[in-house]
Design a protein around this motif. Structure first.
Motif, PDB file in Angstrom:
ATOM      1  N   GLN A 134       3.319   3.942 -12.318  1.00  0.00           N
ATOM      2  CA  GLN A 134       4.552   3.176 -12.142  1.00  0.00           C
ATOM      3  C   GLN A 134       4.459   2.271 -10.915  1.00  0.00           C
ATOM      4  OE1 GLN A 134       7.099   6.765 -12.268  1.00  0.00           O
ATOM      5  NE2 GLN A 134       8.190   5.811 -13.980  1.00  0.00           N
ATOM      6  N   TRP A 135       3.831   2.775  -9.830  1.00  0.00           N
ATOM      7  CA  TRP A 135       3.625   1.918  -8.660  1.00  0.00           C
ATOM      8  C   TRP A 135       2.813   0.683  -9.047  1.00  0.00           C
ATOM      9  CZ3 TRP A 135       1.292   6.466  -5.427  1.00  0.00           C
ATOM     10  CH2 TRP A 135       2.318   7.333  -5.028  1.00  0.00           C
ATOM     11  N   ARG A 136       1.765   0.930  -9.817  1.00  0.00           N
ATOM     12  CA  ARG A 136       0.887  -0.193 -10.209  1.00  0.00           C
ATOM     13  C   ARG A 136       1.659  -1.201 -11.048  1.00  0.00           C
ATOM     14  NH1 ARG A 136      -1.500  -3.703  -9.213  1.00  0.00           N
ATOM     15  NH2 ARG A 136      -3.524  -4.419  -9.878  1.00  0.00           N
ATOM     16  N   ASP A 137       2.491  -0.710 -11.946  1.00  0.00           N
ATOM     17  CA  ASP A 137       3.293  -1.604 -12.786  1.00  0.00           C
ATOM     18  C   ASP A 137       4.250  -2.450 -11.947  1.00  0.00           C
ATOM     19  OD1 ASP A 137       2.054  -0.657 -15.057  1.00  0.00           O
ATOM     20  OD2 ASP A 137       3.661   0.748 -15.577  1.00  0.00           O
ATOM     21  N   LEU A 138       4.735  -1.883 -10.835  1.00  0.00           N
ATOM     22  CA  LEU A 138       5.658  -2.608  -9.966  1.00  0.00           C
ATOM     23  C   LEU A 138       4.952  -3.649  -9.098  1.00  0.00           C
ATOM     24  CD1 LEU A 138       7.996   0.300  -8.770  1.00  0.00           C
ATOM     25  CD2 LEU A 138       8.588  -1.563 -10.348  1.00  0.00           C
ATOM     26  N   GLY A 139       3.630  -3.499  -8.951  1.00  0.00           N
ATOM     27  CA  GLY A 139       2.881  -4.477  -8.174  1.00  0.00           C
ATOM     28  C   GLY A 139       2.160  -3.939  -6.963  1.00  0.00           C
ATOM     29  N   VAL A 140       2.158  -2.631  -6.759  1.00  0.00           N
ATOM     30  CA  VAL A 140       1.405  -2.050  -5.629  1.00  0.00           C
ATOM     31  C   VAL A 140      -0.088  -2.267  -5.871  1.00  0.00           C
ATOM     32  CG1 VAL A 140       0.828   0.083  -4.418  1.00  0.00           C
ATOM     33  CG2 VAL A 140       3.188  -0.336  -5.157  1.00  0.00           C
ATOM     34  N   GLN A 141      -0.785  -2.749  -4.851  1.00  0.00           N
ATOM     35  CA  GLN A 141      -2.224  -3.020  -4.986  1.00  0.00           C
ATOM     36  C   GLN A 141      -3.111  -1.943  -4.391  1.00  0.00           C
ATOM     37  OE1 GLN A 141      -0.040  -5.187  -3.537  1.00  0.00           O
ATOM     38  NE2 GLN A 141      -0.230  -7.216  -4.456  1.00  0.00           N
ATOM     39  N   GLN A 161       0.850  -1.186   0.000  1.00  0.00           N
ATOM     40  CA  GLN A 161       0.000   0.000   0.000  1.00  0.00           C
ATOM     41  C   GLN A 161       0.890   1.241   0.000  1.00  0.00           C
ATOM     42  OE1 GLN A 161      -1.593   1.394   3.930  1.00  0.00           O
ATOM     43  NE2 GLN A 161      -3.500   0.616   3.090  1.00  0.00           N
ATOM     44  N   VAL A 162       0.516   2.238  -0.773  1.00  0.00           N
ATOM     45  CA  VAL A 162       1.208   3.523  -0.758  1.00  0.00           C
ATOM     46  C   VAL A 162       0.251   4.570  -0.211  1.00  0.00           C
ATOM     47  CG1 VAL A 162       2.250   5.358  -2.139  1.00  0.00           C
ATOM     48  CG2 VAL A 162       2.762   2.966  -2.662  1.00  0.00           C
ATOM     49  N   GLU A 163       0.775   5.376   0.717  1.00  0.00           N
ATOM     50  CA  GLU A 163      -0.041   6.416   1.352  1.00  0.00           C
ATOM     51  C   GLU A 163       0.295   7.773   0.758  1.00  0.00           C
ATOM     52  OE1 GLU A 163      -1.020   8.221   5.798  1.00  0.00           O
ATOM     53  OE2 GLU A 163      -0.109   6.246   5.567  1.00  0.00           O
ATOM     54  N   LEU A 164      -0.691   8.399   0.143  1.00  0.00           N
ATOM     55  CA  LEU A 164      -0.493   9.724  -0.435  1.00  0.00           C
ATOM     56  C   LEU A 164      -0.420  10.774   0.665  1.00  0.00           C
ATOM     57  CD1 LEU A 164      -2.971   9.713  -3.460  1.00  0.00           C
ATOM     58  CD2 LEU A 164      -0.538   9.170  -3.463  1.00  0.00           C
ATOM     59  N   PHE A 194      -6.072   0.193  -8.721  1.00  0.00           N
ATOM     60  CA  PHE A 194      -5.789   0.130  -7.292  1.00  0.00           C
ATOM     61  C   PHE A 194      -7.059  -0.119  -6.480  1.00  0.00           C
ATOM     62  CE2 PHE A 194      -2.335   3.024  -8.713  1.00  0.00           C
ATOM     63  CZ  PHE A 194      -1.239   2.336  -8.207  1.00  0.00           C
ATOM     64  N   THR A 195      -6.895  -0.767  -5.333  1.00  0.00           N
ATOM     65  CA  THR A 195      -7.900  -0.703  -4.277  1.00  0.00           C
ATOM     66  C   THR A 195      -7.639   0.594  -3.523  1.00  0.00           C
ATOM     67  OG1 THR A 195      -8.015  -3.095  -4.028  1.00  0.00           O
ATOM     68  CG2 THR A 195      -8.767  -1.766  -2.167  1.00  0.00           C
ATOM     69  N   VAL A 196      -8.616   1.479  -3.505  1.00  0.00           N
ATOM     70  CA  VAL A 196      -8.432   2.802  -2.908  1.00  0.00           C
ATOM     71  C   VAL A 196      -9.005   2.815  -1.497  1.00  0.00           C
ATOM     72  CG1 VAL A 196      -8.837   5.275  -3.144  1.00  0.00           C
ATOM     73  CG2 VAL A 196      -8.556   3.857  -5.187  1.00  0.00           C
ATOM     74  N   THR A 197      -8.170   3.261  -0.566  1.00  0.00           N
ATOM     75  CA  THR A 197      -8.533   3.368   0.840  1.00  0.00           C
ATOM     76  C   THR A 197      -8.709   4.836   1.197  1.00  0.00           C
ATOM     77  OG1 THR A 197      -7.283   1.383   1.410  1.00  0.00           O
ATOM     78  CG2 THR A 197      -7.722   2.937   3.186  1.00  0.00           C
ATOM     79  N   VAL A 198      -9.724   5.148   2.001  1.00  0.00           N
ATOM     80  CA  VAL A 198      -9.902   6.513   2.484  1.00  0.00           C
ATOM     81  C   VAL A 198      -9.761   6.517   3.993  1.00  0.00           C
ATOM     82  CG1 VAL A 198     -11.308   7.286   0.549  1.00  0.00           C
ATOM     83  CG2 VAL A 198     -12.431   6.294   2.542  1.00  0.00           C
TER      84      VAL A 198
END
Length: 217
Positions: A123-130, A108-111, A164-168
């Motif tokens: 690019q994150w998605r291409d690397l495998g971040v879900q 997971q990446v936190e904005l 992505f699965t988007v978390t709020v």
């Protein structure tokens, strides 16, 4: 229907385990928060895994570098997911994704409020971040801004479109949820509204009911 995640950002394990035990039946994902892990280390993840072997567990370590080492520590302790900061290098993100794949885990990446780059997200998605978090930060709340802005909602839609699965997250209560109606939110995080409640189970149930109204099956 989004999943409900509890954020445990207490300063010790007993104050995290008690409200979690009360609310666990309503919870899909357990977040060992950054503050809790700083206070208790990987023992926090191990304790959550031992107490709730059937739940998904996020180690919210907000990896900025040393990606493979930190990710491995988290997954070996029993986490299913680990978090990275948006400013981490692509090399670091790639390391984390590789370790996650080895363990069958997720990343997971936190904005940050001030940081969003759509091309970087691809690019994150291409690397495998879900997973990606769209948040109303504590700093924003402290400044008196409790709104969810049109750009926040736009990011939810754009990131979901990327796969992505988007978390709020960000001090979310049932009153916040209608602004997301019709938008592809995958996970709703609640921390203080459940953990600090007089009755954590009832607070989690109320939030779950509000989610059912906003995103009917």
């Amino acid at each position: 229907m989004p999943r409900l995640q509890i954020a445990l950002d207490t300063y010790d394990l007993p104050s995290a385990l008690a409200p979690l035990a009360a609310a666990a039946d309503e919870i899909d994902v357990i977040e060992c928060g950054t503050i809790l892990i700083l206070a208790e280390g990987m023992d926090a993840v191990r304790a959550m895994r031992a107490a709730h072997p059937d739940k998904q567990i996020l180690a919210d370590v907000r990896i900025a570098e040393a990606g493979s080492k930190i990710a491995r520590m988290c997954f070996e302790a029993g986490a299913n997911l680990v978090s990275c900061v948006a400013g981490a290098s692509l090399a670091t993100i790639n390391q984390v994704c590789q370790v996650a794949a080895e363990f069958g885990g997720e990343v997971q990446v936190e904005l940050a409020d001030e940081w969003y780059d759509a091309e970087r997200a691809r690019q994150w998605r291409d690397l495998g971040v879900q997973h990606v978090i769209v948040k109303r930060s504590r700093d924003r709340e402290a400044a008196g801004d409790l709104s969810w802005k049109p750009e926040d909602i736009g990011r939810v839609d754009e990131l979901a479109e990327m796969g992505f699965t988007v978390t709020v997250t960000g001090g979310i209560t049932p009153a916040d949820l209608p602004v997301f109606a019709g938008h592809p939110v995958g996970i709703v995080i609640a921390g203080r509204s459940i953990v600090a409640a007089d009755d954590p189970r009832e607070a989690a149930h109320t939030l779950r009911c509000a989610m059912n109204e906003v995103w009917p099956r």
